[in-house]
Each structure stands twice: as C-alpha cells, then as structure tokens.
Design an enzyme around this catalytic site. Structure first.
Site, PDB file in Angstrom:
ATOM      1  N   GLY A 109       0.806  -1.229   0.000  1.00  0.00           N
ATOM      2  CA  GLY A 109       0.000   0.000   0.000  1.00  0.00           C
ATOM      3  C   GLY A 109       0.827   1.262   0.000  1.00  0.00           C
ATOM      4  O   GLY A 109       0.317   2.362  -0.225  1.00  0.00           O
ATOM      5  N   LYS A 111       9.549   1.690   0.702  1.00  0.00           N
ATOM      6  CA  LYS A 111       8.526   1.971   1.712  1.00  0.00           C
ATOM      7  C   LYS A 111       8.363   3.486   1.738  1.00  0.00           C
ATOM      8  O   LYS A 111       9.358   4.204   1.948  1.00  0.00           O
ATOM      9  CB  LYS A 111       8.994   1.438   3.079  1.00  0.00           C
ATOM     10  CG  LYS A 111       7.931   1.413   4.172  1.00  0.00           C
ATOM     11  CD  LYS A 111       8.441   0.614   5.371  1.00  0.00           C
ATOM     12  CE  LYS A 111       7.399   0.464   6.459  1.00  0.00           C
ATOM     13  NZ  LYS A 111       7.893  -0.356   7.589  1.00  0.00           N
ATOM     14  N   GLY A 157       0.178   6.461   1.452  1.00  0.00           N
ATOM     15  CA  GLY A 157       1.276   5.803   0.734  1.00  0.00           C
ATOM     16  C   GLY A 157       2.665   6.244   1.194  1.00  0.00           C
ATOM     17  O   GLY A 157       3.653   5.924   0.542  1.00  0.00           O
ATOM     18  N   ASP A 203       1.279 -11.244   6.886  1.00  0.00           N
ATOM     19  CA  ASP A 203       1.815 -10.445   5.775  1.00  0.00           C
ATOM     20  C   ASP A 203       3.209  -9.907   6.120  1.00  0.00           C
ATOM     21  O   ASP A 203       3.882  -9.360   5.255  1.00  0.00           O
ATOM     22  CB  ASP A 203       0.875  -9.299   5.401  1.00  0.00           C
ATOM     23  CG  ASP A 203       0.478  -8.452   6.591  1.00  0.00           C
ATOM     24  OD1 ASP A 203      -0.073  -9.016   7.561  1.00  0.00           O
ATOM     25  OD2 ASP A 203       0.736  -7.244   6.584  1.00  0.00           O
ATOM     26  N   ASN A 204       3.615 -10.073   7.368  1.00  0.00           N
ATOM     27  CA  ASN A 204       4.964  -9.641   7.746  1.00  0.00           C
ATOM     28  C   ASN A 204       5.901 -10.828   7.957  1.00  0.00           C
ATOM     29  O   ASN A 204       6.973 -10.683   8.532  1.00  0.00           O
ATOM     30  CB  ASN A 204       4.917  -8.780   9.019  1.00  0.00           C
ATOM     31  CG  ASN A 204       4.337  -7.398   8.735  1.00  0.00           C
ATOM     32  OD1 ASN A 204       4.365  -6.927   7.593  1.00  0.00           O
ATOM     33  ND2 ASN A 204       3.826  -6.748   9.754  1.00  0.00           N
TER      34      ASN A 204
HETATM   35  P1  AMP Z   1       2.572  -2.654   7.956  1.00  0.00           P
HETATM   36  O1  AMP Z   1       1.931  -2.475   9.291  1.00  0.00           O
HETATM   37  O2  AMP Z   1       3.637  -1.625   7.652  1.00  0.00           O
HETATM   38  O3  AMP Z   1       3.051  -4.054   7.731  1.00  0.00           O
HETATM   39  O4  AMP Z   1       1.422  -2.363   6.885  1.00  0.00           O
HETATM   40  C1  AMP Z   1       0.238  -3.121   6.802  1.00  0.00           C
HETATM   41  C2  AMP Z   1      -0.458  -2.789   5.523  1.00  0.00           C
HETATM   42  O5  AMP Z   1      -0.892  -1.432   5.518  1.00  0.00           O
HETATM   43  C3  AMP Z   1       0.383  -2.950   4.270  1.00  0.00           C
HETATM   44  O6  AMP Z   1      -0.442  -3.429   3.266  1.00  0.00           O
HETATM   45  C4  AMP Z   1       0.861  -1.551   3.994  1.00  0.00           C
HETATM   46  O7  AMP Z   1       1.196  -1.364   2.655  1.00  0.00           O
HETATM   47  C5  AMP Z   1      -0.360  -0.727   4.405  1.00  0.00           C
HETATM   48  N1  AMP Z   1      -0.003   0.640   4.838  1.00  0.00           N
HETATM   49  C6  AMP Z   1       0.621   0.984   5.982  1.00  0.00           C
HETATM   50  N2  AMP Z   1       0.773   2.321   6.038  1.00  0.00           N
HETATM   51  C7  AMP Z   1       0.233   2.838   4.905  1.00  0.00           C
HETATM   52  C8  AMP Z   1       0.081   4.158   4.375  1.00  0.00           C
HETATM   53  N3  AMP Z   1       0.532   5.220   5.032  1.00  0.00           N
HETATM   54  N4  AMP Z   1      -0.519   4.293   3.189  1.00  0.00           N
HETATM   55  C9  AMP Z   1      -0.964   3.231   2.522  1.00  0.00           C
HETATM   56  N5  AMP Z   1      -0.859   1.964   2.951  1.00  0.00           N
HETATM   57  C10 AMP Z   1      -0.263   1.761   4.127  1.00  0.00           C
HETATM   58 MG    MG Z   2       4.064  -5.051   6.476  1.00  0.00          MG
END
Ligand code: AMP
Ligand code: MG
Length: 485
Positions: free
Chosen positions: A102, A123, A136, A265-266
């Site tokens: 995302g 990222k 994003g 997903d992590n």
């Molecule tokens: P994470 O907690 O970083 O593993 O993110 C979990 C999900 O949320 C993933 O699909 C990321 O791409 C999405 N995500 C986290 N932060 C953002 C953001 N600021 N904008 C868009 N997608 C995000």
């Molecule tokens: Mg992640």
C-alpha cells in the site's frame, strides 16, 4: 555517511541502474502484482546510504555518488516496471483480504556478488491500488527506526533485511502516533524476498492452487535451490521453512527483540526477519512486554513470539495443502519446538560466554539466568554487557567474586537467586582450563555489545533530528552498531 559529492548528471551512468537485475517475480506474469508509478516528491535529501551493503552489489562505495542514490531511489528515474505486490494476511488473528503493497513496491531484483537474489523494496513511495485510503507515505521517524532496527539486528547476528538508503522527501504527514505534521521519507529495503505467507494466503482465498504451485516452484528455485533435484522437494521446503522460522524467533528472543506486528503479511517465505514498525528491544526480561501500543491484548508480546510464529506456519498449511500432503505438513511443523529450543539454548549459552556446553548444568544455568533477570528486572542487555565488561579469571576462584566489580548486580549475600547463579557460574568455569577463560571472555564480548537499541536510545538520536536537523548522533549510533561496540 560517506558523501561522494561529485554530481552525476547523466543518469545513464548511474551504477544502480546497471546492476544485475533479473525479472524473477515479473516473469511469473501479472497475477502476483500491479504495475504502479512512484510519487513525485517536493524534496530529496539523502539522509542515509548504507555503504556496508554496496560491495555485495558489486559497487565501489567511492564511486557511488549521493546523487546516484537520489535519482534512483528518490526520483525513481530509469527503472520500470515498479511492482506493487499482491498479498493478504491474518492481522491480529483476523483475515484481511484488502492488503497488498500500500505504500511501497518492488523496485527490482538483483543478483548480488554472493550469488543470491535480493529484492529492492520501497517503503513510502506513494499510493498503490492497495493503499486503502492511506497516503502511501512513510514518516521520517519511521524510516529512521527501520534503518536502525535492520542494522542493529544484522550486527547482532539475526537474519534480517537491510536498508539500502533513506531519503527525506519534504512532505508534511499526519499521523496519530507522532506529533503532526511530521516529516516524510522514502526508504529502500534490501531483502531476500518480499514474498510473504500472505502471498500464498491470497491465492488460496481466490481458489487458485495453480498459481500457488507456480509461486512455490519460483520460491524453491530462487530461495531453496538445494532442494530442486529432490523428489519430495515441496515437503522438504516446508520442513526447512519451519526450521528457518524457528531459528529466527530464537534469534529475536535471545537478543531481546520484540517485532511487534507478527501478522502473516509480515512473515517472509525465506525465513528472514523484515518490516520494522513499532518494534522494541526489551528493556528488562518481561515475558508480557508488548511493543505496539495498539496490541491491546498483548497478542504479539515478547514471550508469545515463538507460539505466534508457529501458529502462522500452521495457517500457511491451508494454502500449501493443495501442493503438499497434510501429513508431511504436520510432520514438518512438529519439529518447530525442537528447532526453537536447540537454537535458543545455544544462543543464550553464547551470551553467557560458552560456545559449547554439554554439562548437565547448562540448562540449570539458563533457567537461573532467566529467573534472575525476570525477578530482578535488571537491564537485559546491560546485564550481559556487564558480564563481558567485568569478566575476570578471578571468577574461577570463588563464587562471591563473580561479577563482584559490577555495581548493577546485587552484592554477594543480598540476593539468594543471584548468589545461586554465581555459585553455578563459578562451578562451570572450573570445568575449563585457565587458558580457556580468554575464549569465554572473547565470546562474552562478541555476543554482548554495549550499544543496545532501546527506545530511549532511538529517541536520543531522533530528538536532535526533530529539534535542529542534527543527524550527527544518528550517524554516530549507526557507526557504533556497525562496529559491534
Ligand atoms: P505494515 O503495518 O507496515 O506491515 O502495513 C500493513 C499494511 O498497511 C500494508 O499493506 C501496507 O502497505 C499498508 N499501509 C501501511 N501504512 C500505509 C500508508 N501510510 N498508506 C498506505 N498503505 C499503508
Ligand atoms: Mg508489512
């Protein structure tokens, strides 16, 4: 930083564009990703370049300019396609089918000098079809924190992704967990793969075992190559993944790391540690230490990490059942505890100075160490560092001399647990020749650096950045981490 300041105006000479890129994932066809475009940023200020990883890419650090980093990874000039990867995942126990990259994409896959394939994943590079209303973007503090975590874990011997670079991008972001507006960055991660457990879960969700099989063949071909000729390569893959993950969690536990968001997903399909958000190193031994403020039920607390990772491996069996016999999957997972315990024990004994310890006292020493650390709430990292700092051959003479020159442990005769620990440590030391004590001292020093990436340490380098754009403490901290001191 080592800024090679010559400006390289001609992007065709950018060494990042002529690496050995391979369209590995791209060649699987577009069922696994979406092509995206990167955001355009108002500013590009290079804040971190990881010169330590450049030789592995076949690059000479002196010849790579800051501008090369910026044009490649801040402006994303000259590389296509950029792929937002599709995946789902169990987040805090709930299945989420709206996930996917995302705020990042796969910039490219590079064959490095060690013969391995590495992903460059961004990222904070803009929105994608999976942004779900998010911006994003990545905050500058988020970038700083991931850079620090990856370097700290790597130098502690944990199998982890690294960060290649971090560039400040000049946007004002709004976040509930940082004073806002807050600064923005884009970070490029270098990892073994961005294929996650959740990548397979998504294919199962859409009832596409054909695509799961194609992806699994790809995973084995690139990341489990030694299994290629095996008749039962799929079952062997799962058994090895179980081992890799069990050993990874053992590494986290031994170095006192709490990942914080162990959603599927992590979890990387290569068994590498990655994606560092609200992580923390434990200040003291507290089984319920929880790093993410939003983890209300302590699901991903420090001591739950082994069982959660095992559960995630079990969840992965669902999509794999289309390819691997359920009996083989069950047998593979059954070895998790053994792999975990063997690795954890070996790593903890190393932290205590012992490479090999077959005496029956080894487990007793481990149990007593944990009991003391938990009861006393003495600093986890501090305790082991103090062992290394104060180690003396005199400890072999009598129990009361063990750690007697350290003022962070209880004085002899004031703590029954610690006294017992000293008696045992003294006894074990006497199993070794005097000459071997140097080896023990060296092991203690190698395993237990003084620098621990505790939250106050991160805040102490963030504060000068936040207050006066002073990056010196951050650079110095990374230097210390990278020198293992
Ligand atoms: P994470 O907690 O970083 O593993 O993110 C979990 C999900 O949320 C993933 O699909 C990321 O791409 C999405 N995500 C986290 N932060 C953002 C953001 N600021 N904008 C868009 N997608 C995000
Ligand atoms: Mg992640």
């Amino acid at each position: 930083m080592n800024p090679a300041e010559t400006h390289n105006q001609n992007n065709s000479h950018n060494p990042f564009l002529t690496l050995n890129y391979e369209p590995a994932l791209e060649s699987l066809g577009n069922d696994y990703y979406d092509e995206v475009v990167a955001a355009e940023f108002p500013q590009h200020i290079l804040r971190w370049r990881n010169d330590a990883v450049l030789p592995c890419l076949g690059l000479d650090t002196q010849k790579v300019t800051n501008e090369d980093f910026i044009t490649a990874f801040g402006k994303f000039q000259g590389r296509k396609p950029l792929l937002a990867l599709r995946y789902h995942g169990y987040q805090f126990g709930e299945y989420n089918s709206r996930l996917g990259d995302g705020r990042g994409f796969l910039y490219g896959q590079v064959r490095a000098t060690d013969g391995e394939l590495y992903d460059f994943g961004t990222k904070g590079s803009g929105t994608t079809p999976y942004s779900r209303g998010g911006d994003g973007m990545l905050t500058l503090k988020g970038g700083v924190r991931e850079v620090l975590a990856a370097e700290a874990l790597h130098y502690l011997g944990v199998r982890t992704s690294r960060c290649l670079t971090m560039i400040e991008t000049g946007l004002a972001l709004w976040r509930g967990d940082e004073p806002s507006p807050t600064r923005s960055s884009v970070m490029v991660r270098m990892s073994s793969s961005h294929i996650r457990f959740g990548t397979f879960e998504r294919l199962h969700f859409f009832r596409r075992p054909d695509l799961s099989k194609k992806l699994l063949d790809h995973v084995i071909e690139h990341y489990y190559r030694h299994l290629l000729g095996e008749k039962d390569k799929y079952a062997l893959f799962y058994a090895e993944l179980v081992k890799r993950i069990a050993e990874l969690v053992a590494q986290w536990m031994a170095v006192g790391f709490c990942h914080a968001v162990l959603n599927t997903d992590n979890m990387s399909i290569t068994g590498e540690s990655f994606d560092y958000g609200p992580y923390a190193f434990i200040p003291t031994y507290d089984p319920y230490f929880t790093a993410a403020y939003f983890d209300y039920y302590r699901r991903y607390c420090y001591s739950h990490q082994p069982s959660i990772c095992k559960l995630n491996l079990e969840l992965l069996q669902e999509p794999l059942k289309a390819i691997i016999d359920p009996g083989d999957l069950a047998a593979g997972l059954a070895s998790f505890n053994k792999y975990y315990q063997v690795k954890y024990r070996s790593l903890m004994l190393k932290k205590l100075g012992f490479e090999e310890l077959c005496y029956s006292e080894a487990d007793e020493l481990l149990n007593l160490t944990i009991k003391f650390l938990q009861d006393s709430q003495i600093g986890y990292h501090e305790f082991f560092y103090e062992m290394a700092r104060t180690f003396s051959p005199k400890w072999r003479d009598e129990p009361a001399l063990v750690m007697s020159t350290s003022d962070i442990v209880p004085a002899s005769g004031t703590s029954p647990i610690f006294d017992d620990w000293c008696v045992l440590y003294h006894k074990i030391l006497n199993y070794f020749d005097l000459e071997h004590l140097d080896v023990i001292s060296q092991t203690l020093t190698n395993q237990n650096p003084q620098t621990a990436l505790l939250r106050p340490v991160i805040e102490s380098v963030w504060e000068p950045i936040f207050q006066e754009d002073n990056w010196q403490p951050f650079d110095e901290l990374i230097k210390k981490i990278q020198s293992g001191s």
